[in-house]
Design a protein around this motif. Structure first.
Motif, PDB file in Angstrom:
ATOM      1  N   ALA A   2     -37.289  24.324 -27.118  1.00 24.93           N
ATOM      2  CA  ALA A   2     -38.703  24.472 -27.458  1.00 24.93           C
ATOM      3  C   ALA A   2     -39.156  25.906 -27.266  1.00 24.93           C
ATOM      4  CB  ALA A   2     -39.549  23.551 -26.584  1.00 24.93           C
ATOM      5  N   THR A   3     -39.930  26.387 -28.238  1.00 23.18           N
ATOM      6  CA  THR A   3     -40.557  27.705 -28.146  1.00 23.18           C
ATOM      7  C   THR A   3     -42.028  27.535 -28.447  1.00 23.18           C
ATOM      8  OG1 THR A   3     -38.543  28.674 -29.048  1.00 23.18           O
ATOM      9  CG2 THR A   3     -40.487  30.085 -28.960  1.00 23.18           C
ATOM     10  N   GLN A  52     -35.595  19.221 -41.030  1.00 28.58           N
ATOM     11  CA  GLN A  52     -36.227  18.914 -39.749  1.00 28.58           C
ATOM     12  C   GLN A  52     -35.279  18.256 -38.755  1.00 28.58           C
ATOM     13  OE1 GLN A  52     -39.705  16.785 -41.185  1.00 28.58           O
ATOM     14  NE2 GLN A  52     -41.017  18.533 -40.688  1.00 28.58           N
ATOM     15  N   ARG A  53     -34.125  17.852 -39.175  1.00 31.43           N
ATOM     16  CA  ARG A  53     -33.126  17.408 -38.197  1.00 31.43           C
ATOM     17  C   ARG A  53     -32.704  18.589 -37.314  1.00 31.43           C
ATOM     18  NH1 ARG A  53     -29.604  13.582 -36.644  1.00 31.43           N
ATOM     19  NH2 ARG A  53     -27.438  14.140 -36.248  1.00 31.43           N
ATOM     20  N   TYR A  54     -32.942  19.799 -37.812  1.00 29.82           N
ATOM     21  CA  TYR A  54     -32.471  21.008 -37.121  1.00 29.82           C
ATOM     22  C   TYR A  54     -33.610  21.925 -36.660  1.00 29.82           C
ATOM     23  CZ  TYR A  54     -28.336  19.236 -39.382  1.00 29.82           C
ATOM     24  OH  TYR A  54     -27.325  18.398 -39.786  1.00 29.82           O
ATOM     25  N   CYS A  55     -34.767  21.779 -37.258  1.00 30.47           N
ATOM     26  CA  CYS A  55     -35.896  22.643 -36.887  1.00 30.47           C
ATOM     27  C   CYS A  55     -37.197  21.963 -37.282  1.00 30.47           C
ATOM     28  CB  CYS A  55     -35.773  23.992 -37.610  1.00 30.47           C
ATOM     29  SG  CYS A  55     -37.135  25.126 -37.295  1.00 30.47           S
ATOM     30  N   GLN A  56     -38.158  21.954 -36.352  1.00 33.58           N
ATOM     31  CA  GLN A  56     -39.480  21.411 -36.649  1.00 33.58           C
ATOM     32  C   GLN A  56     -40.526  22.369 -36.102  1.00 33.58           C
ATOM     33  OE1 GLN A  56     -39.978  17.265 -35.518  1.00 33.58           O
ATOM     34  NE2 GLN A  56     -37.878  16.752 -36.140  1.00 33.58           N
ATOM     35  N   LYS A  57     -41.418  22.802 -36.981  1.00 34.71           N
ATOM     36  CA  LYS A  57     -42.477  23.723 -36.576  1.00 34.71           C
ATOM     37  C   LYS A  57     -43.826  23.029 -36.717  1.00 34.71           C
ATOM     38  CE  LYS A  57     -44.330  28.368 -37.335  1.00 34.71           C
ATOM     39  NZ  LYS A  57     -44.221  29.601 -38.131  1.00 34.71           N
ATOM     40  N   TYR A  58     -44.657  23.176 -35.681  1.00 26.70           N
ATOM     41  CA  TYR A  58     -45.963  22.524 -35.669  1.00 26.70           C
ATOM     42  C   TYR A  58     -47.053  23.554 -35.358  1.00 26.70           C
ATOM     43  CZ  TYR A  58     -43.239  18.219 -35.038  1.00 26.70           C
ATOM     44  OH  TYR A  58     -42.368  17.188 -35.182  1.00 26.70           O
ATOM     45  N   LEU A  73     -42.366  25.411 -31.833  1.00 32.76           N
ATOM     46  CA  LEU A  73     -41.141  25.379 -32.625  1.00 32.76           C
ATOM     47  C   LEU A  73     -40.062  24.640 -31.832  1.00 32.76           C
ATOM     48  CD1 LEU A  73     -39.875  26.557 -35.299  1.00 32.76           C
ATOM     49  CD2 LEU A  73     -38.945  28.358 -33.862  1.00 32.76           C
ATOM     50  N   LEU A  74     -39.472  23.634 -32.456  1.00 34.54           N
ATOM     51  CA  LEU A  74     -38.386  22.881 -31.843  1.00 34.54           C
ATOM     52  C   LEU A  74     -37.132  23.090 -32.693  1.00 34.54           C
ATOM     53  CD1 LEU A  74     -40.323  19.569 -31.148  1.00 34.54           C
ATOM     54  CD2 LEU A  74     -39.892  21.431 -29.550  1.00 34.54           C
ATOM     55  N   THR A  75     -36.067  23.522 -32.064  1.00 38.34           N
ATOM     56  CA  THR A  75     -34.857  23.811 -32.833  1.00 38.34           C
ATOM     57  C   THR A  75     -33.658  23.085 -32.225  1.00 38.34           C
ATOM     58  OG1 THR A  75     -34.409  25.807 -31.540  1.00 38.34           O
ATOM     59  CG2 THR A  75     -35.654  26.078 -33.573  1.00 38.34           C
ATOM     60  N   ALA A  76     -32.853  22.514 -33.099  1.00 39.03           N
ATOM     61  CA  ALA A  76     -31.611  21.879 -32.684  1.00 39.03           C
ATOM     62  C   ALA A  76     -30.513  22.242 -33.688  1.00 39.03           C
ATOM     63  CB  ALA A  76     -31.782  20.359 -32.590  1.00 39.03           C
ATOM     64  N   ASP A  77     -30.581  23.472 -34.138  1.00 37.67           N
ATOM     65  CA  ASP A  77     -29.611  23.908 -35.138  1.00 37.67           C
ATOM     66  C   ASP A  77     -28.297  24.255 -34.458  1.00 37.67           C
ATOM     67  OD1 ASP A  77     -28.554  24.725 -37.657  1.00 37.67           O
ATOM     68  OD2 ASP A  77     -30.591  25.242 -38.277  1.00 37.67           O
ATOM     69  N   ASP A 115     -24.995  19.093 -25.941  1.00 39.07           N
ATOM     70  CA  ASP A 115     -24.966  19.326 -27.388  1.00 39.07           C
ATOM     71  C   ASP A 115     -26.069  20.252 -27.874  1.00 39.07           C
ATOM     72  OD1 ASP A 115     -26.986  17.536 -26.901  1.00 39.07           O
ATOM     73  OD2 ASP A 115     -26.284  16.011 -28.324  1.00 39.07           O
ATOM     74  N   ASN A 116     -26.848  20.795 -26.942  1.00 43.28           N
ATOM     75  CA  ASN A 116     -27.869  21.768 -27.323  1.00 43.28           C
ATOM     76  C   ASN A 116     -27.231  23.156 -27.429  1.00 43.28           C
ATOM     77  OD1 ASN A 116     -29.882  23.991 -26.347  1.00 43.28           O
ATOM     78  ND2 ASN A 116     -31.155  22.376 -27.193  1.00 43.28           N
ATOM     79  N   THR A 117     -27.459  23.829 -28.535  1.00 43.64           N
ATOM     80  CA  THR A 117     -26.791  25.112 -28.793  1.00 43.64           C
ATOM     81  C   THR A 117     -27.155  26.159 -27.743  1.00 43.64           C
ATOM     82  OG1 THR A 117     -26.796  24.639 -31.157  1.00 43.64           O
ATOM     83  CG2 THR A 117     -26.481  26.938 -30.508  1.00 43.64           C
ATOM     84  N   GLU A 118     -28.436  26.238 -27.399  1.00 48.55           N
ATOM     85  CA  GLU A 118     -28.846  27.249 -26.432  1.00 48.55           C
ATOM     86  C   GLU A 118     -28.274  26.943 -25.037  1.00 48.55           C
ATOM     87  OE1 GLU A 118     -30.770  26.112 -28.821  1.00 48.55           O
ATOM     88  OE2 GLU A 118     -31.425  27.908 -29.876  1.00 48.55           O
ATOM     89  N   TYR A 119     -28.167  25.654 -24.699  1.00 52.52           N
ATOM     90  CA  TYR A 119     -27.560  25.305 -23.410  1.00 52.52           C
ATOM     91  C   TYR A 119     -26.101  25.734 -23.379  1.00 52.52           C
ATOM     92  CZ  TYR A 119     -26.455  22.567 -19.233  1.00 52.52           C
ATOM     93  OH  TYR A 119     -26.050  22.174 -17.979  1.00 52.52           O
ATOM     94  N   GLN A 120     -25.402  25.568 -24.495  1.00 53.00           N
ATOM     95  CA  GLN A 120     -24.012  26.034 -24.571  1.00 53.00           C
ATOM     96  C   GLN A 120     -23.941  27.544 -24.362  1.00 53.00           C
ATOM     97  OE1 GLN A 120     -22.905  24.642 -28.475  1.00 53.00           O
ATOM     98  NE2 GLN A 120     -22.950  22.489 -27.869  1.00 53.00           N
TER      99      GLN A 120
END
Lengths: 368, 60
Positions: A301-302, A263-269, A360-364, B39-44
């Motif tokens: 965010a998606t 979840q540091r990289y992806c969180q789905k709700y 869906l929140l992603t920070a991968d 640092d956001n991948t999609e922004y990059q």
């Protein structure tokens, strides 16, 4: 209880000398797949399990999934699966396909890369494919654009095989990982590559500044038939040099611990804990939520489908439009346009569980 | 190596009177909201898309 030693006594101290308290690899057992469990018509980037994604360029078409297929007698249950649905029998020079997992600089300090104390590395994994032959696993240093690769061979079709690959330490003083939240280290399982990435000599013995042609030399082309598939699970990275006798057992995490790290990289709700206030135009609300765990970076965010809200027993709107307003590592805030006009300005609203949608929140480190 | 394909991007404003707070974009065929964070991948990926000569549309 009798103790069974394998290899040397020193070998058997491996689990006690690990420099990390958790397995270095996230989700190495492929148990977590928040985004989806199966996606067809993949030609580029698609996560099949959390932290593991395809990266392809003109490499046929694939179904990517989390499969309930794993090597017997290991405790492993799930695997990352690729299934070719449209073949590409002749790869262009710059075309390629791989599966990757990557790591931010905040996680890579145990390598001690760029110092005389840098660790050698051992990567072990289970793999299965309908196509036998030579494949390539590459370790890539994004900070310094350096890499090292190893061949592994699938000997028997459609049979789980365990591979253990040893990699040299990178002691080059000018090439430590950068301690930040950006990508530092990538593991690439090459599944095919055109001459741009395979036209040279595989760089196997020592880390070197990247030369693309030396990254995947010798790799077969998994995309050459729709009969082909490829499975991966039980991925572990150990600090030091190990063989089949001395390799520590796969380090399982509980499902909850595994999910928390992912979840540091992806969180789905499916029922995001959104709480907000209706705006004066009576159709619109702003709502925010605290994230389950701080994310690596402000997330993307998606939104998909319909989210339902509760204002009162008589007013339970659904979203007709949804957009992010403010996103950071800890909090996400959204504007929801709803299908009712009977809300009063400043009415509190909460998201309820009846909707069919998800957030869906992603920070991968790869998009998707 | 391409990390994502951008086909549309438009700035989004926050509160009335505020500046741009994120980008609504289509990346790899999906509509996403991307914070304006380096640092956001999609922004990059969007910045690389802009560097290739594309333009992020102004907010409505």
């Amino acid at each position: 209880m009798a103790l069974t030693l394998h290899g040397t006594v020193a070998d058997n101290t491996a689990v006690f000398s690990r420099p990390t308290d958790k397995p270095f690899i996230h989700n190495g057992d492929m148990a977590i797949a928040q985004r989806t469990t199966s996606t067809s018509s993949v030609t580029g980037i698609q996560y099949g399990a959390d932290r593991f994604t395809t990266q392809m360029d003109t490499f046929g078409t694939w179904t990517v999934s989390q499969a309930s297929d794993a090597p017997a007698g290991t405790g492993l249950v799930k695997s990352f699966k690729l299934d070719c649905t449209t073949a590409d029998t002749s790869l262009g020079a710059g075309h390629f396909g791989l599966v990757r997992t990557s790591f931010e600089g905040f996680q890579t300090q145990p390598f001690q890369k760029g110092s005389s104390d840098a660790y050698t590395l051992t990567v072990a994994f289970w793999v299965k494919s309908a196509k036998t032959g030579n494949y390539v696993l590459e370790l890539f240093d994004t900070d310094n654009s350096r890499q090292i690769s190893k061949i592994y061979t699938i000997s028997s079709a459609n049979t789980w095989e365990k591979k253990i690959l040893n990699f040299a330490a990178d002691t080059s003083a000018s090439d430590p990982f950068t301690y930040d939240n950006a990508e530092s280290f990538v593991m690439n399982w090459w599944l095919g590559a055109g001459s741009t990435y395979s036209g040279g000599t595989l760089n196997t013995s020592a880390w070197a500044d990247n030369t693309n042609a030396n990254r995947a030399a010798g790799v077969l082309n998994l995309a050459d038939s729709t009969d082909n598939d490829w499975y991966l699970t039980g991925v572990q990275l150990e600090f030091g040099t190990f063989d089949e006798n001395s390799l520590p057992k796969f380090q399982f995490e509980s499902y909850g611990d595994n999910l928390k790290r992912c979840q540091r990289y992806c969180q789905k709700y499916t029922q995001p804990p959104l709480v907000g206030i209706a705006n004066a135009n009576n159709t619109y609300a702003r709502a925010k939520m605290l994230l389950q765990t701080p994310m690596r970076a402000a997330p993307t965010a998606t939104h998909s489908g319909t989210l339902n809200y509760f204002v009162s027993n008589s007013i339970q709107p659904t979203t007709t439009a949804f957009s992010a307003t403010y996103l950071d590592e800890n909090v996400a805030e959204f504007d929801a346009t709803t299908n009712v006009t009977s809300m009063t300005a400043k009415d509190p609203i909460t998201c309820t569980q009846n909707g069919s949608g998800f957030l869906l929140l992603t920070a991968d480190l790869m998009a998707g | 190596m391409n990390k994502g394909i951008v086909t549309a991007a438009q700035y989004q404003k926050g509160f009335v009177g505020s500046g741009n707070v994120n980008i609504k974009a289509t990346i790899n065929g999906k509509t996403v909201y991307v914070p304006l964070r380096a640092d956001n991948t999609e922004y990059q990926i969007i910045l690389e898309w802009v560097a290739d000569g594309n333009t992020i549309a102004e907010a409505d």
